[in-house]
Design an enzyme around this catalytic site. Sequence first.
Site, PDB file in Angstrom:
ATOM      1  N   TYR A 145       0.853  -1.211   0.000  1.00 33.43           N
ATOM      2  CA  TYR A 145       0.000   0.000   0.000  1.00 33.43           C
ATOM      3  C   TYR A 145       0.878   1.247   0.000  1.00 33.43           C
ATOM      4  CZ  TYR A 145      -3.647   3.252   1.689  1.00 33.43           C
ATOM      5  OH  TYR A 145      -4.527   4.302   1.844  1.00 33.43           O
ATOM      6  N   GLU A 147       4.038   1.732  -0.797  1.00 33.09           N
ATOM      7  CA  GLU A 147       4.845   1.972  -1.998  1.00 33.09           C
ATOM      8  C   GLU A 147       3.965   2.242  -3.215  1.00 33.09           C
ATOM      9  OE1 GLU A 147       7.715   2.772  -1.708  1.00 33.09           O
ATOM     10  OE2 GLU A 147       8.711   1.643  -0.128  1.00 33.09           O
ATOM     11  N   ASN A 174      -6.018   9.442   8.700  1.00 40.06           N
ATOM     12  CA  ASN A 174      -7.164   8.599   9.107  1.00 40.06           C
ATOM     13  C   ASN A 174      -8.471   9.392   9.140  1.00 40.06           C
ATOM     14  OD1 ASN A 174      -4.594   7.535  10.225  1.00 40.06           O
ATOM     15  ND2 ASN A 174      -5.908   5.822  10.816  1.00 40.06           N
ATOM     16  N   ARG A 186     -10.709  -1.463  10.101  1.00 37.67           N
ATOM     17  CA  ARG A 186     -10.069  -0.272  10.651  1.00 37.67           C
ATOM     18  C   ARG A 186     -10.571  -0.019  12.071  1.00 37.67           C
ATOM     19  NH1 ARG A 186     -10.014   3.498   5.216  1.00 37.67           N
ATOM     20  NH2 ARG A 186     -11.931   2.392   4.703  1.00 37.67           N
ATOM     21  N   GLY A 205      -1.491  -4.328  20.414  1.00 36.09           N
ATOM     22  CA  GLY A 205      -0.360  -3.854  21.204  1.00 36.09           C
ATOM     23  C   GLY A 205      -0.856  -3.378  22.561  1.00 36.09           C
ATOM     24  N   THR A 210      -0.423   6.171  18.407  1.00 34.91           N
ATOM     25  CA  THR A 210      -1.367   7.286  18.225  1.00 34.91           C
ATOM     26  C   THR A 210      -1.817   7.417  16.772  1.00 34.91           C
ATOM     27  OG1 THR A 210       0.306   8.979  17.741  1.00 34.91           O
ATOM     28  CG2 THR A 210      -0.216   8.577  20.074  1.00 34.91           C
ATOM     29  N   ARG A 211      -3.012   7.976  16.628  1.00 29.79           N
ATOM     30  CA  ARG A 211      -3.548   8.366  15.331  1.00 29.79           C
ATOM     31  C   ARG A 211      -4.308   9.678  15.530  1.00 29.79           C
ATOM     32  NH1 ARG A 211      -0.739   4.629  14.335  1.00 29.79           N
ATOM     33  NH2 ARG A 211      -1.084   2.871  12.910  1.00 29.79           N
ATOM     34  N   ASP A 271       3.264  -1.474  12.285  1.00 28.31           N
ATOM     35  CA  ASP A 271       2.179  -0.555  12.654  1.00 28.31           C
ATOM     36  C   ASP A 271       2.814   0.766  13.128  1.00 28.31           C
ATOM     37  OD1 ASP A 271      -0.990  -1.285  13.763  1.00 28.31           O
ATOM     38  OD2 ASP A 271      -0.060   0.610  14.349  1.00 28.31           O
ATOM     39  N   PRO A 272       2.530   1.903  12.465  1.00 27.33           N
ATOM     40  CA  PRO A 272       3.180   3.154  12.876  1.00 27.33           C
ATOM     41  C   PRO A 272       2.914   3.479  14.352  1.00 27.33           C
ATOM     42  CG  PRO A 272       2.135   3.407  10.739  1.00 27.33           C
ATOM     43  CD  PRO A 272       1.691   2.074  11.265  1.00 27.33           C
TER      44      PRO A 272
HETATM   45  P1  NAD Z   1     -12.868   2.231   0.453  1.00 22.66           P
HETATM   46  O1  NAD Z   1     -12.287   0.854   0.438  1.00 22.66           O
HETATM   47  O2  NAD Z   1     -14.179   2.427   1.121  1.00 22.66           O
HETATM   48  O3  NAD Z   1     -12.989   2.802  -1.011  1.00 22.66           O
HETATM   49  C1  NAD Z   1     -12.129   2.436  -2.066  1.00 22.66           C
HETATM   50  C2  NAD Z   1     -12.982   2.236  -3.301  1.00 22.66           C
HETATM   51  O4  NAD Z   1     -12.120   1.935  -4.412  1.00 22.66           O
HETATM   52  C3  NAD Z   1     -13.949   1.060  -3.169  1.00 22.66           C
HETATM   53  O5  NAD Z   1     -15.248   1.455  -3.553  1.00 22.66           O
HETATM   54  C4  NAD Z   1     -13.371   0.014  -4.104  1.00 22.66           C
HETATM   55  O6  NAD Z   1     -14.345  -0.872  -4.619  1.00 22.66           O
HETATM   56  C5  NAD Z   1     -12.722   0.886  -5.162  1.00 22.66           C
HETATM   57  N1  NAD Z   1     -11.690   0.195  -5.922  1.00 22.66           N
HETATM   58  C6  NAD Z   1     -10.638  -0.516  -5.453  1.00 22.66           C
HETATM   59  N2  NAD Z   1      -9.911  -1.008  -6.472  1.00 22.66           N
HETATM   60  C7  NAD Z   1     -10.514  -0.584  -7.618  1.00 22.66           C
HETATM   61  C8  NAD Z   1     -10.239  -0.749  -8.998  1.00 22.66           C
HETATM   62  N3  NAD Z   1      -9.189  -1.458  -9.427  1.00 22.66           N
HETATM   63  N4  NAD Z   1     -11.067  -0.177  -9.905  1.00 22.66           N
HETATM   64  C9  NAD Z   1     -12.146   0.546  -9.495  1.00 22.66           C
HETATM   65  N5  NAD Z   1     -12.449   0.734  -8.206  1.00 22.66           N
HETATM   66  C10 NAD Z   1     -11.639   0.187  -7.271  1.00 22.66           C
HETATM   67  O7  NAD Z   1     -11.767   3.172   1.122  1.00 22.66           O
HETATM   68  P2  NAD Z   1     -11.792   4.723   1.482  1.00 22.66           P
HETATM   69  O8  NAD Z   1     -11.468   4.837   2.917  1.00 22.66           O
HETATM   70  O9  NAD Z   1     -13.003   5.369   0.965  1.00 22.66           O
HETATM   71  O10 NAD Z   1     -10.520   5.236   0.683  1.00 22.66           O
HETATM   72  C11 NAD Z   1     -10.636   5.935  -0.533  1.00 22.66           C
HETATM   73  C12 NAD Z   1      -9.264   6.456  -0.973  1.00 22.66           C
HETATM   74  O11 NAD Z   1      -8.758   7.355   0.008  1.00 22.66           O
HETATM   75  C13 NAD Z   1      -8.225   5.356  -1.153  1.00 22.66           C
HETATM   76  O12 NAD Z   1      -7.420   5.694  -2.268  1.00 22.66           O
HETATM   77  C14 NAD Z   1      -7.411   5.439   0.121  1.00 22.66           C
HETATM   78  O13 NAD Z   1      -6.094   4.991  -0.082  1.00 22.66           O
HETATM   79  C15 NAD Z   1      -7.468   6.915   0.423  1.00 22.66           C
HETATM   80  N6  NAD Z   1      -7.268   7.167   1.858  1.00 22.66           N
HETATM   81  C16 NAD Z   1      -8.279   6.931   2.753  1.00 22.66           C
HETATM   82  C17 NAD Z   1      -8.040   7.160   4.100  1.00 22.66           C
HETATM   83  C18 NAD Z   1      -9.124   6.945   5.149  1.00 22.66           C
HETATM   84  O14 NAD Z   1      -8.819   7.128   6.323  1.00 22.66           O
HETATM   85  N7  NAD Z   1     -10.358   6.619   4.822  1.00 22.66           N
HETATM   86  C19 NAD Z   1      -6.785   7.596   4.539  1.00 22.66           C
HETATM   87  C20 NAD Z   1      -5.783   7.782   3.603  1.00 22.66           C
HETATM   88  C21 NAD Z   1      -6.035   7.584   2.258  1.00 22.66           C
HETATM   89  N1  UDP Z   2      -6.239  -1.184  15.696  1.00 25.59           N
HETATM   90  C1  UDP Z   2      -6.578  -1.820  16.879  1.00 25.59           C
HETATM   91  N2  UDP Z   2      -7.622  -2.707  16.871  1.00 25.59           N
HETATM   92  C2  UDP Z   2      -8.353  -2.971  15.755  1.00 25.59           C
HETATM   93  C3  UDP Z   2      -8.023  -2.291  14.550  1.00 25.59           C
HETATM   94  C4  UDP Z   2      -6.948  -1.406  14.561  1.00 25.59           C
HETATM   95  O1  UDP Z   2      -5.940  -1.605  17.919  1.00 25.59           O
HETATM   96  O2  UDP Z   2      -9.285  -3.800  15.837  1.00 25.59           O
HETATM   97  C5  UDP Z   2      -5.106  -0.242  15.704  1.00 25.59           C
HETATM   98  C6  UDP Z   2      -4.069  -0.502  14.622  1.00 25.59           C
HETATM   99  O3  UDP Z   2      -3.115  -1.447  15.072  1.00 25.59           O
HETATM  100  C7  UDP Z   2      -3.488   0.877  14.434  1.00 25.59           C
HETATM  101  C8  UDP Z   2      -4.661   1.818  14.723  1.00 25.59           C
HETATM  102  O4  UDP Z   2      -5.611   1.047  15.456  1.00 25.59           O
HETATM  103  O5  UDP Z   2      -2.476   1.113  15.394  1.00 25.59           O
HETATM  104  C9  UDP Z   2      -5.318   2.375  13.484  1.00 25.59           C
HETATM  105  O6  UDP Z   2      -5.605   1.281  12.646  1.00 25.59           O
HETATM  106  P1  UDP Z   2      -6.445   1.435  11.294  1.00 25.59           P
HETATM  107  O7  UDP Z   2      -6.487   0.080  10.662  1.00 25.59           O
HETATM  108  O8  UDP Z   2      -7.730   2.124  11.578  1.00 25.59           O
HETATM  109  O9  UDP Z   2      -5.607   2.449  10.406  1.00 25.59           O
HETATM  110  P2  UDP Z   2      -4.041   2.624  10.091  1.00 25.59           P
HETATM  111  O10 UDP Z   2      -3.753   3.969  10.587  1.00 25.59           O
HETATM  112  O11 UDP Z   2      -3.231   1.571  10.794  1.00 25.59           O
HETATM  113  O12 UDP Z   2      -3.982   2.483   8.618  1.00 25.59           O
END
Ligand code: NAD
Ligand code: UDP
Length: 314
Positions: A145, A147, A174, A186, A205, A210-211, A271-272
């Site tokens: 993810y 990279e 987040n 998540r 852990g 933190t987040r 895990d960060p």
């Molecule tokens: P999500 O899994 O709910 O949404 C991702 C969507 O992408 C899904 O609807 C999935 O079906 C679609 N998808 C995946 N692969 C696909 C493909 N090959 N072709 C077409 N559609 C495809 O996740 P989200 O939380 O809504 O995340 C959306 C974006 O935001 C992602 O790029 C994610 O990396 C980025 N992002 C989200 C967060 C967060 O906290 N929610 C944080 C950082 C980055």
């Molecule tokens: N986490 C947890 N219990 C769970 C799911 C996640 O303690 O059931 C922790 C996870 O190890 C991380 C943080 O919560 O430290 C945030 O995790 P998340 O998957 O929401 O997002 P991340 O920031 O790791 O992508």
Amino acid sequence: MATSIVTGGAGFLGSHLCDRLLEEGHRVICVDNLDTGTLENIEHIRDPGFVFLQHDVTRHLQLEGPVDYVFHLASPASPIDYLRLPLHTLKVGSYGTHNALGLAKAKRARFMLASTSEVYGDPKEHPQPESYWGHVNPIGPRGVYDEAKRYAEALTMAYHRQQGVDTHIARIFNTYGPRMRPHDGRAIPTFIRQASEHKPLTVFGDGSQTRSFCFVSDLIEGLRRLIDDDYHLPVNLGNPGEYTILQLAEEIIRVTNSTSEIVYEALPQDDPAVRQPDITVARELLAWAPTVELGEGLQRTVAAPSPERAPVAP
Ligand code: NAD
Ligand code: UDP
């Protein structure tokens, strides 16, 4: 009338973005292969300006007519999803981002990459400004993810510098809110599901990592402002309020009036330990800052209906 393409538009963030763009009067083409998204996230949309296209963005994407904006959100986003789909995650970040950028170039559209705070890895600088290059394990389980997103950022800058595409990069921290899948793994949807069923909350852990959690409406506002700006370098979007995961679990127990206990399970590899956005750039450039505090955002999230979980009365 502007036309926007939202890849990943049937996902959590993408569906909220579709709602927002339709409210603004855009035509919206939602492109999603439903890997981790669901039609339930968009079934409430009745707008004649909305089109859903079931398509995998790693395959060539060609559309008729003018396009003004390409928001590229398609990608697995939850650790359990990208650990389950490692090769697909790398392909979405590479081929998928090539295809989305190629479309933006052909249509002379503004482009936005949904990047992530994961590009900073397990950070050694805290909080994280955009100038920090990160501390990522490229061959660990999260590397697929991290990279993929780092490559997608490099690709986006190359399309901007070499091809003149009007690109934008949002480094999203987040984000949470209604429509997260209760089983997406998540922390927030997991803890809310566990607490609303009065089952133990699984803290990984010792819970001291933190987040910083941003409510979805704040994030969407930031994305919307950023794509209309003329700034092309990455911009952090997130809520700087930083909590330990143990504090988060306790807050969710409080908000849901739950009788759940907390249990401790193994910390996943890489895990960060900390994560907090420095949002100085977004504040100065976009006059943007989050407005929804964690307690209020959690209340709104638990009160929203969810396909697999009954809403929790406030
Ligand atoms: P999500 O899994 O709910 O949404 C991702 C969507 O992408 C899904 O609807 C999935 O079906 C679609 N998808 C995946 N692969 C696909 C493909 N090959 N072709 C077409 N559609 C495809 O996740 P989200 O939380 O809504 O995340 C959306 C974006 O935001 C992602 O790029 C994610 O990396 C980025 N992002 C989200 C967060 C967060 O906290 N929610 C944080 C950082 C980055
Ligand atoms: N986490 C947890 N219990 C769970 C799911 C996640 O303690 O059931 C922790 C996870 O190890 C991380 C943080 O919560 O430290 C945030 O995790 P998340 O998957 O929401 O997002 P991340 O920031 O790791 O992508």
